[in-house]
Design a protein around this motif. Sequence first.
Motif, PDB file in Angstrom:
ATOM      1  N   ASN A 102      71.749  65.343  57.393  1.00  0.00           N
ATOM      2  CA  ASN A 102      72.638  65.697  56.285  1.00  0.00           C
ATOM      3  C   ASN A 102      71.783  66.164  55.100  1.00  0.00           C
ATOM      4  O   ASN A 102      70.854  65.459  54.702  1.00  0.00           O
ATOM      5  CB  ASN A 102      73.469  64.471  55.896  1.00  0.00           C
ATOM      6  CG  ASN A 102      74.396  64.746  54.734  1.00  0.00           C
ATOM      7  OD1 ASN A 102      73.964  64.814  53.594  1.00  0.00           O
ATOM      8  ND2 ASN A 102      75.671  64.879  55.026  1.00  0.00           N
ATOM      9  N   PRO A 103      72.072  67.329  54.519  1.00  0.00           N
ATOM     10  CA  PRO A 103      71.243  67.854  53.417  1.00  0.00           C
ATOM     11  C   PRO A 103      71.129  66.900  52.238  1.00  0.00           C
ATOM     12  O   PRO A 103      70.047  66.754  51.654  1.00  0.00           O
ATOM     13  CB  PRO A 103      71.970  69.146  53.018  1.00  0.00           C
ATOM     14  CG  PRO A 103      72.711  69.563  54.247  1.00  0.00           C
ATOM     15  CD  PRO A 103      73.118  68.293  54.918  1.00  0.00           C
ATOM     16  N   GLN A 108      67.806  62.677  49.267  1.00  0.00           N
ATOM     17  CA  GLN A 108      67.515  61.296  48.873  1.00  0.00           C
ATOM     18  C   GLN A 108      66.153  60.854  49.403  1.00  0.00           C
ATOM     19  O   GLN A 108      65.394  60.168  48.711  1.00  0.00           O
ATOM     20  CB  GLN A 108      68.602  60.359  49.385  1.00  0.00           C
ATOM     21  CG  GLN A 108      69.953  60.543  48.712  1.00  0.00           C
ATOM     22  CD  GLN A 108      71.020  59.666  49.335  1.00  0.00           C
ATOM     23  OE1 GLN A 108      70.730  58.792  50.156  1.00  0.00           O
ATOM     24  NE2 GLN A 108      72.269  59.901  48.974  1.00  0.00           N
ATOM     25  N   SER A 109      65.859  61.255  50.636  1.00  0.00           N
ATOM     26  CA  SER A 109      64.562  60.896  51.225  1.00  0.00           C
ATOM     27  C   SER A 109      63.407  61.508  50.440  1.00  0.00           C
ATOM     28  O   SER A 109      62.385  60.858  50.206  1.00  0.00           O
ATOM     29  CB  SER A 109      64.495  61.360  52.680  1.00  0.00           C
ATOM     30  OG  SER A 109      65.345  60.604  53.493  1.00  0.00           O
ATOM     31  N   ASP A 129      63.385  48.322  47.487  1.00  0.00           N
ATOM     32  CA  ASP A 129      64.256  47.779  46.453  1.00  0.00           C
ATOM     33  C   ASP A 129      65.317  48.792  46.044  1.00  0.00           C
ATOM     34  O   ASP A 129      66.475  48.447  45.843  1.00  0.00           O
ATOM     35  CB  ASP A 129      63.441  47.365  45.231  1.00  0.00           C
ATOM     36  CG  ASP A 129      62.521  46.194  45.524  1.00  0.00           C
ATOM     37  OD1 ASP A 129      62.814  45.463  46.495  1.00  0.00           O
ATOM     38  OD2 ASP A 129      61.536  46.022  44.813  1.00  0.00           O
ATOM     39  N   GLU A 130      64.903  50.064  45.911  1.00  0.00           N
ATOM     40  CA  GLU A 130      65.861  51.104  45.523  1.00  0.00           C
ATOM     41  C   GLU A 130      66.931  51.262  46.593  1.00  0.00           C
ATOM     42  O   GLU A 130      68.121  51.368  46.308  1.00  0.00           O
ATOM     43  CB  GLU A 130      65.139  52.435  45.317  1.00  0.00           C
ATOM     44  CG  GLU A 130      66.080  53.564  44.922  1.00  0.00           C
ATOM     45  CD  GLU A 130      65.405  54.912  44.996  1.00  0.00           C
ATOM     46  OE1 GLU A 130      65.396  55.505  46.090  1.00  0.00           O
ATOM     47  OE2 GLU A 130      64.884  55.364  43.973  1.00  0.00           O
ATOM     48  N   TYR A 131      66.504  51.245  47.854  1.00  0.00           N
ATOM     49  CA  TYR A 131      67.462  51.366  48.960  1.00  0.00           C
ATOM     50  C   TYR A 131      68.453  50.201  48.943  1.00  0.00           C
ATOM     51  O   TYR A 131      69.660  50.380  49.037  1.00  0.00           O
ATOM     52  CB  TYR A 131      66.711  51.393  50.287  1.00  0.00           C
ATOM     53  CG  TYR A 131      67.607  51.351  51.494  1.00  0.00           C
ATOM     54  CD1 TYR A 131      68.252  52.506  51.930  1.00  0.00           C
ATOM     55  CD2 TYR A 131      67.813  50.163  52.187  1.00  0.00           C
ATOM     56  CE1 TYR A 131      69.087  52.465  53.032  1.00  0.00           C
ATOM     57  CE2 TYR A 131      68.646  50.122  53.281  1.00  0.00           C
ATOM     58  CZ  TYR A 131      69.270  51.278  53.704  1.00  0.00           C
ATOM     59  OH  TYR A 131      70.103  51.222  54.789  1.00  0.00           O
ATOM     60  N   GLN A 132      67.929  48.985  48.772  1.00  0.00           N
ATOM     61  CA  GLN A 132      68.787  47.812  48.809  1.00  0.00           C
ATOM     62  C   GLN A 132      69.757  47.781  47.641  1.00  0.00           C
ATOM     63  O   GLN A 132      70.885  47.325  47.763  1.00  0.00           O
ATOM     64  CB  GLN A 132      67.939  46.541  48.813  1.00  0.00           C
ATOM     65  CG  GLN A 132      67.188  46.336  50.115  1.00  0.00           C
ATOM     66  CD  GLN A 132      66.336  45.089  50.101  1.00  0.00           C
ATOM     67  OE1 GLN A 132      65.906  44.627  49.045  1.00  0.00           O
ATOM     68  NE2 GLN A 132      66.078  44.534  51.258  1.00  0.00           N
ATOM     69  N   SER A 133      69.331  48.297  46.472  1.00  0.00           N
ATOM     70  CA  SER A 133      70.187  48.232  45.291  1.00  0.00           C
ATOM     71  C   SER A 133      71.427  49.101  45.432  1.00  0.00           C
ATOM     72  O   SER A 133      72.390  48.934  44.691  1.00  0.00           O
ATOM     73  CB  SER A 133      69.397  48.662  44.049  1.00  0.00           C
ATOM     74  OG  SER A 133      69.062  50.030  44.120  1.00  0.00           O
ATOM     75  N   ASN A 134      71.407  50.041  46.391  1.00  0.00           N
ATOM     76  CA  ASN A 134      72.550  50.926  46.593  1.00  0.00           C
ATOM     77  C   ASN A 134      73.363  50.565  47.832  1.00  0.00           C
ATOM     78  O   ASN A 134      74.226  51.321  48.256  1.00  0.00           O
ATOM     79  CB  ASN A 134      72.067  52.380  46.713  1.00  0.00           C
ATOM     80  CG  ASN A 134      71.491  52.890  45.418  1.00  0.00           C
ATOM     81  OD1 ASN A 134      72.118  52.759  44.375  1.00  0.00           O
ATOM     82  ND2 ASN A 134      70.303  53.442  45.467  1.00  0.00           N
ATOM     83  N   GLN A 135      73.082  49.427  48.418  1.00  0.00           N
ATOM     84  CA  GLN A 135      73.758  49.035  49.636  1.00  0.00           C
ATOM     85  C   GLN A 135      74.371  47.649  49.480  1.00  0.00           C
ATOM     86  O   GLN A 135      73.988  46.873  48.615  1.00  0.00           O
ATOM     87  CB  GLN A 135      72.755  48.985  50.808  1.00  0.00           C
ATOM     88  CG  GLN A 135      71.961  50.256  50.998  1.00  0.00           C
ATOM     89  CD  GLN A 135      72.792  51.400  51.501  1.00  0.00           C
ATOM     90  OE1 GLN A 135      73.677  51.198  52.320  1.00  0.00           O
ATOM     91  NE2 GLN A 135      72.542  52.590  51.004  1.00  0.00           N
ATOM     92  N   LYS A 136      75.359  47.330  50.348  1.00  0.00           N
ATOM     93  CA  LYS A 136      75.765  45.941  50.475  1.00  0.00           C
ATOM     94  C   LYS A 136      74.663  45.249  51.253  1.00  0.00           C
ATOM     95  O   LYS A 136      74.377  45.591  52.392  1.00  0.00           O
ATOM     96  CB  LYS A 136      77.091  45.801  51.203  1.00  0.00           C
ATOM     97  CG  LYS A 136      77.522  44.343  51.311  1.00  0.00           C
ATOM     98  CD  LYS A 136      78.865  44.172  51.970  1.00  0.00           C
ATOM     99  CE  LYS A 136      79.183  42.682  52.050  1.00  0.00           C
ATOM    100  NZ  LYS A 136      80.452  42.407  52.731  1.00  0.00           N
ATOM    101  N   ILE A 137      74.037  44.269  50.632  1.00  0.00           N
ATOM    102  CA  ILE A 137      72.846  43.671  51.206  1.00  0.00           C
ATOM    103  C   ILE A 137      73.203  42.753  52.363  1.00  0.00           C
ATOM    104  O   ILE A 137      74.037  41.868  52.233  1.00  0.00           O
ATOM    105  CB  ILE A 137      72.073  42.879  50.149  1.00  0.00           C
ATOM    106  CG1 ILE A 137      71.839  43.744  48.901  1.00  0.00           C
ATOM    107  CG2 ILE A 137      70.750  42.381  50.705  1.00  0.00           C
ATOM    108  CD1 ILE A 137      71.099  44.999  49.171  1.00  0.00           C
ATOM    109  N   GLU A 138      72.573  42.964  53.494  1.00  0.00           N
ATOM    110  CA  GLU A 138      72.707  42.064  54.637  1.00  0.00           C
ATOM    111  C   GLU A 138      71.367  41.468  55.024  1.00  0.00           C
ATOM    112  O   GLU A 138      71.319  40.462  55.735  1.00  0.00           O
ATOM    113  CB  GLU A 138      73.315  42.805  55.840  1.00  0.00           C
ATOM    114  CG  GLU A 138      74.760  43.258  55.595  1.00  0.00           C
ATOM    115  CD  GLU A 138      75.353  43.934  56.810  1.00  0.00           C
ATOM    116  OE1 GLU A 138      74.600  44.173  57.786  1.00  0.00           O
ATOM    117  OE2 GLU A 138      76.547  44.234  56.792  1.00  0.00           O
TER     118      GLU A 138
END
Length: 236
Positions: A102-103, A108-109, A129-138
């Motif tokens: 996806n473009p 984002q990458s 940390d940046e990735y986790q801050s934008n996700q529902k953390i599991e």
Amino acid sequence: MRVIVVDDEELARESLVSLLNENGGIEIVAECNNGLDAIKKVRELKPQLLFLDIKMPQLNGFEILDLLKDEAPPTIFVTAFDDFAIKAFEANAIDYLLKPVNPERLKQSLEKIAIYNEFNINGVEKIIDEYQSNQKIERLLVRDGDKVHIVLLKDVLWIEAQDDYISIKTTNEVFLKLDRLGKYEKLLASQKFKRIHRSYLVNIDRIERIENKSVAILKSGHRIPVSRSGYNRFFK
């Protein structure tokens, strides 16, 4: 940024190259359709970024990185399979993209790579940390030298501040991470973690009871101090 793209599927490789060229600031220094050529080109051309397929003849993506060792540049895996993600991050990948790419996801990458280059000493930590801050953390990812531990959030009893570190306590293990408790208080605010003391962020599913408004008794038998403000925050 000097980039090598490795994929044994010609159409997939051409599609990714086209998307990268649209982003600007990218120089494709080599395209490889097999692992042996990829290793040779990386050693010769010293790219700043590697886009790497996983399932390929001769050598797969993980074997390529294993053979390159410290010569491996920051790597983004690009694959049609979603079941290698954890292994990819264990291999210290910067990101993991699914085909067809996806473009916007690719953009984002590339932004993550910019962060990595700017903070190359602790770059992977910041990206995680940046990735986790934008996700529902599991899960939480904790680096330990060359390893990355995957800590399921449901297994965490509490997170404790210890000087410049935090201690993540699970049922059977303790993980140390150079970080601040306040960040995790915000990161996990929408989930079942509450700061009941200035030094403790507790999984409320693990609390059995609170005694005298001052001690949380966990189902595991552990006792965690509760401050006055923490008590009020917990019941609010």
